[in-house]
Each structure stands twice: as C-alpha cells, then as structure tokens.
Design an enzyme around this catalytic site. Structure first.
Site, short mmCIF file in Angstrom:
data_model
loop_
_atom_site.label_atom_id
_atom_site.label_comp_id
_atom_site.label_asym_id
_atom_site.label_seq_id
_atom_site.Cartn_x
_atom_site.Cartn_y
_atom_site.Cartn_z
N ASP A 111 -0.02 19.33 60.87
CA ASP A 111 0.24 18.12 60.07
C ASP A 111 -0.98 17.76 59.24
O ASP A 111 -2.08 18.19 59.53
CB ASP A 111 0.54 16.95 61.00
CG ASP A 111 1.88 17.10 61.69
OD1 ASP A 111 2.66 17.97 61.27
OD2 ASP A 111 2.13 16.36 62.65
N LYS A 141 2.96 16.75 57.27
CA LYS A 141 3.58 15.51 57.69
C LYS A 141 2.56 14.38 57.84
O LYS A 141 1.53 14.53 58.48
CB LYS A 141 4.26 15.72 59.05
CG LYS A 141 5.68 15.20 59.10
CD LYS A 141 6.47 15.94 60.15
CE LYS A 141 6.01 15.65 61.55
NZ LYS A 141 6.57 14.45 62.13
N GLY A 152 -1.82 15.59 65.05
CA GLY A 152 -2.94 14.66 65.19
C GLY A 152 -2.73 13.82 66.44
O GLY A 152 -1.59 13.56 66.86
N MET A 178 0.19 3.25 62.10
CA MET A 178 0.95 3.30 60.84
C MET A 178 1.19 1.90 60.26
O MET A 178 2.27 1.62 59.74
CB MET A 178 2.31 3.98 61.08
CG MET A 178 2.17 5.41 61.51
SD MET A 178 3.73 6.14 61.99
CE MET A 178 3.84 5.69 63.69
N GLY A 191 -10.91 7.04 62.18
CA GLY A 191 -11.65 6.86 63.43
C GLY A 191 -12.13 8.18 64.02
O GLY A 191 -11.49 9.22 63.88
C1 LIG Z 1 2.29 9.42 62.82
S1 LIG Z 1 1.11 8.51 63.70
C2 LIG Z 1 0.52 9.74 64.75
C3 LIG Z 1 -0.22 9.23 65.92
C4 LIG Z 1 -0.81 10.32 66.77
N1 LIG Z 1 0.23 11.12 67.38
C5 LIG Z 1 -1.75 9.79 67.83
O1 LIG Z 1 -1.47 9.91 69.02
O2 LIG Z 1 -2.81 9.27 67.47
C6 LIG Z 1 -0.13 8.29 62.49
C7 LIG Z 1 -1.01 7.06 62.74
O3 LIG Z 1 -1.96 7.34 63.74
C8 LIG Z 1 -3.13 6.58 63.51
N2 LIG Z 1 -4.27 7.51 63.39
C9 LIG Z 1 -4.26 8.81 63.61
N3 LIG Z 1 -5.50 9.34 63.47
C10 LIG Z 1 -6.30 8.32 63.16
C11 LIG Z 1 -7.69 8.20 62.90
N4 LIG Z 1 -8.50 9.26 62.93
N5 LIG Z 1 -8.18 6.99 62.60
C12 LIG Z 1 -7.39 5.91 62.57
N6 LIG Z 1 -6.09 5.97 62.81
C13 LIG Z 1 -5.54 7.14 63.12
C14 LIG Z 1 -2.93 5.83 62.22
O4 LIG Z 1 -2.45 4.55 62.54
C15 LIG Z 1 -1.85 6.65 61.57
O5 LIG Z 1 -1.12 5.87 60.65
#
Ligand SMILES: C[S@@+](CC[C@H](N)C(=O)[O-])C[C@H]1O[C@@H](n2cnc3c(N)ncnc32)[C@H](O)[C@@H]1O
Length: 458
Positions: free
Chosen positions: A248, A270, A301, A383, A412
């Site tokens: 992704d 994605k 991710g 998100m 982050g």
């Molecule tokens: C589709 S979701 C996936 C979440 C992912 N499966 C997890 O467990 O972190 C995507 C959201 O994860 C959060 N996110 C993922 N990586 C991030 C990062 N490095 N820094 C801040 N937010 C993050 C954000 O809110 C982003 O909009």
C-alpha cells in the site's frame, strides 16, 4: 555502488606481494589461505616470513621490477615507500593485473574487504575505505548473529545438491525444496552438531516432498507506521522470503527497502481516500499469485487488522483454500503515541483507549458520539484529516470541553514527523494553517498534556 564485489579463485595462481614488513606479512597470510602461490618481493624480510610453507611461498630478495609481475593474477604493494608502491601500481595497471596498494585507495584497482571466514561461507564487508571502525562494528554484529556452524550447514547442503538435482528436474521445484529445508529443523540440528540426524531428515524430505502443482502462500504483514526498526523479526523474515510483494501507499520507503530486492514489487496504491487498485482486484491478485505457487507478501501500513481491511483479504484467501499467515504490526496509535511522547493510557488520566475511524462514508461519520464523552478515556482517530472539523464539533456538541487537549501527528515515527498539540476548539484551524497531510492521526484526551514532559523524539 563504488566497488563491485567478487570472490576470486586463487587456487594455485601466482600472486605477488611487494614488501617485507609487518603489513606485507599480514597480507601474505591472508592470500595464502586461498590456496595461492605467493611471491614476496623485498630486499629485506622480517623473521616472521620464515614460518610460511616453502612450497607455496617464495621470498625473493630483490628490488621490485616489472619482471616480477609476469603471469601474476593479483598484486599487492605493501612497502613503506610511496614511490615503490606507485611504481608497482603503475606496472600492474599497464599489464591489466588487479592491484591493491595498502592505505592508498587512489592507487588501487581493487580493495580488500574485512572478512568473516566460516568457509565455505565467506562474508566480505566494506565501507568503501570510509571507516575501518564502522567495518569492524558491522563485522561484530554479523559475527554475533551468525551460527558458528554455518559453514558446516553450507557443506552439508552442497553434498546433497546433485541428489536434489536428480530428484527434481525443474529449477522452481529445487528452489522450493531448499527453502523448505531451510525452514525445517535441519539447520538447527546442524548448528547443534547432530549431523547424522540432520542427514536423515534431508533424506526424508527428499523422499516425501513433491512440489508438483503446489500452492504458494500469502503473508499478510503489518509494516508498522514508518520507522523500519519497528518491524517485527517475523515480518522481516517473511519480507526476505517472498517472491512478490503487493504494498500500500502507506508503507514507508524505508520499510519497503527491507523487502528482498529481487522480489517482484506491485504497488496497489491503497490509501484511505484513494484505491488505485480496487479491493476486490487486490483479493483476486493475491489468490492468483498464490495459485501460481508464489510466496506473496501483502504488506500493509501499521497493523493489518486495525483499519487495514486485512480481515477481508484473508477471508477471500480462506474461501479459496490458500494458506496464509498474519503478522501484526505496530499500529499508528501506538507508534504515534510513543514517538510523540503521549502515553495512550496513564493511571492518573486515562484507564482506557478507543480507536476510531474518521473516514467519511457518503460524507457522514458513523460514530456513537454519545458514548465518547468519558474524561478517563483516550480517543485515537485514524483517517480523520478531512473530517477533523466535524469530529471536533461533534465531540464538543456531546459535552466534551472545548479546552480538551488534542494532538495531530503527521508521518508519525518517521524523520518527517510533525506534531501539533492544541485543544478541540483550535486544532482544525492550526492543522489547516500548517497544511498537515495524510497520514495523520489524532489523539484526544488529558494524556496529550504529558507530551510537555515526555517528548523525546522531537
Ligand atoms: C487506512 S488506515 C490504516 C491504519 C493501519 N492499518 C494501522 O494500523 O496503523 C490509515 C490511517 O492510519 C494512520 N496512520 C498510518 N500511518 C501513520 C503515520 N506514520 N503517522 C500518522 N498516522 C498514520 C492515519 O490516520 C491514516 O489516515
């Protein structure tokens, strides 16, 4: 790459070392290990040289001249005279013979790596002449992690190669056999010196395994929030085993760099708002690739089971009888909390934590706002960038004070991390002004105040 690494076969080849002191002695010792015949040229020799085997080591008490290089495969200049070393390098270069001049990289046509010798396993390490201390540190790290019997394992595998070749006529099947063997108890048996038992196990596997029409496997792996050092050991192992990776957009470049470089890389792009490849197509691809017998890495991710649609993907795999494994990852809430200095729970401020999605469905947020106004609970919104004004408005409408602390964490755990600490009534404007982008996570609750004391990452 500044240098192209190769391993030379010097067995019975003539090598020339110019110099008769300590350094030349060390180089001679190293070159002799490879089975070479070594001519050492110097007008004087330290006594130590007398210890070398006479049959393969010839001390020539002469000043260096070009005739010494006739039929040489390799030349090392190790005198304490720069002009002699330069002359050796010039003559060797004219004759097209690889030459190394000790401590003079500009005169070298090759450099010698630091070695870990567990023959037949040999590991060469180089920092391109930049830092001998770093080379030594890398060597230590590898030495510590390498089983001492690794050479024995290599020899045993070598002794079975021909029989494996006779049993499996295709390259793919042989590859699968060896990979399966590496995953079995055989390596551990060899490391424990149980060689007879290890041999028997290989025999059994050779007899029992058949890889005709075998299905591959899917590894659903959480790549964490960005910092590659947050990957689990299992994730790393599977990332190095896969034939193909579907990843992704959220997966950081540094994490992606840890995947086996010769695997096939497929971006399915994605993110929460954009699906370059639709979900049902991704599911189909996973099934198709696994049916071709491939080891498919589905790299996501964070954690695949937290707002990652991992459940949907493996549901399709289960329906099609495709074997799979799931490897959890550090989810954004944990990663962002830790790297922003915000503990998600704390005995004095929050006894529970709730993960929520701020993803808009048909322009609406499907959240039970009434149950969210709990002073002792931390809320983490994934998100939520687009819906932030709505989230804040609803929280305040349902009783949360406008002064409630909230933090936005963008990228982050990465070098690009930005954190905005604010309150519910102000954050939307600040996020807009600072142009925060996806991925951003929001943490709401009293725990956010702790960042003042606990911020360690910057
Ligand atoms: C589709 S979701 C996936 C979440 C992912 N499966 C997890 O467990 O972190 C995507 C959201 O994860 C959060 N996110 C993922 N990586 C991030 C990062 N490095 N820094 C801040 N937010 C993050 C954000 O809110 C982003 O909009």
């Amino acid at each position: 790459m500044d240098y192209f690494p190769i391993f030379l076969d010097l067995e019975n080849k003539k090598c020339v070392i110019v110099g008769g002191g300590e350094v030349a002695h060390r180089k001679t010792k190293a070159v002799l290990k490879s089975g070479a015949i070594v001519n050492i040229i110097s007008i004087e020799f330290s006594k130590k040289f007398n210890d070398f085997p006479e049959a393969r080591c010839f001390l020539i008490k002469e000043e260096f001249n070009v005739k010494h290089l006739t039929d040489a495969t390799l030349v090392i200049a190790a005198t304490d005279s720069l002009s002699v070393n330069k002359k050796v390098a010039n003559e060797a270069n004219k004759l097209g013979i690889p030459v190394n001049v000790v401590d003079e990289p500009s005169l070298c046509s090759f450099i010698m790596p630091a070695l870990i010798d567990k023959s037949p396993v040999i590991i060469g390490i180089s920092t391109g002449g930049n830092s001998p201390v770093l080379t030594r540190t890398i060597k230590e790290i590898i030495e510590i992690n390498l089983p001492s019997n690794i050479g024995l394992l290599a020899k045993m595998m070598g002794s079975w190669r021909q029989r494996v070749k006779e049993r499996f006529n295709s390259f793919d099947m042989r590859l699968k056999f060896w990979e399966k063997l590496m995953d079995s108890e055989v390596p551990q048996l060899v490391f424990k010196n149980k060689l007879v038992l290890a041999d028997q196990k290989i025999q059994e596997q050779l007899r029992n395994n058949s890889f005709e029409d075998s299905v591959g496997e899917v590894y659903l792996v959480g790549g964490g929030p960005g910092d590659p050092e947050l990957l689990t050991l299992k994730a790393l192992r599977l990332m190095y085993q896969c034939d193909v990776v579907l990843y992704d957009r959220l997966v950081s470049k540094e994490v992606l760099n840890k995947v086996r470089p010769d695997a096939e890389f497929i971006s399915v792009g994605k993110s929460e708002s954009q699906h370059t490849v639709e979900q049902h197509k991704i599911n189909e691809m996973l099934i198709l690739l696994a049916k071709e017998g491939k080891k498919v890495l589905r790299l996501k991710g964070g954690d695949p089971f937290i707002f990652g649609r991992g459940g949907e993907e493996i549901n399709e795999l289960a329906k099609s009888n495709i074997p799979f494994q799931v490897v959890p990852g550090v989810t954004a809430a944990s990663g962002c909390g830790s790297y922003a200095g915000i503990p998600l729970t704390h005995r004095d401020y929050a006894q529970s934590v709730r993960f929520l999605t701020g993803h808009l469905k048909d322009g609406k947020l499907d959240i039970d706002w009434k149950n969210l106004n709990n002073k002792q609970e931390t809320l983490v919104f994934y998100m939520g960038l687009l819906s932030l004004p709505k989230i804040c408005e609803e929280l305040m409408k349902h009783g949360m004070p406008s002064s409630m602390p909230i933090a936005a964490i963008e990228h982050g755990t990465t070098h690009n991390q930005r954190v905005v600490s604010s309150t519910l009534d102000k954050i939307s404007l600040e996020v807009l002004e600072l142009e925060l982008k996806s991925p951003t996570t929001f943490i709401v609750g009293e725990v956010v105040k702790l960042r003042g004391q606990l911020n360690w990452y910057g």
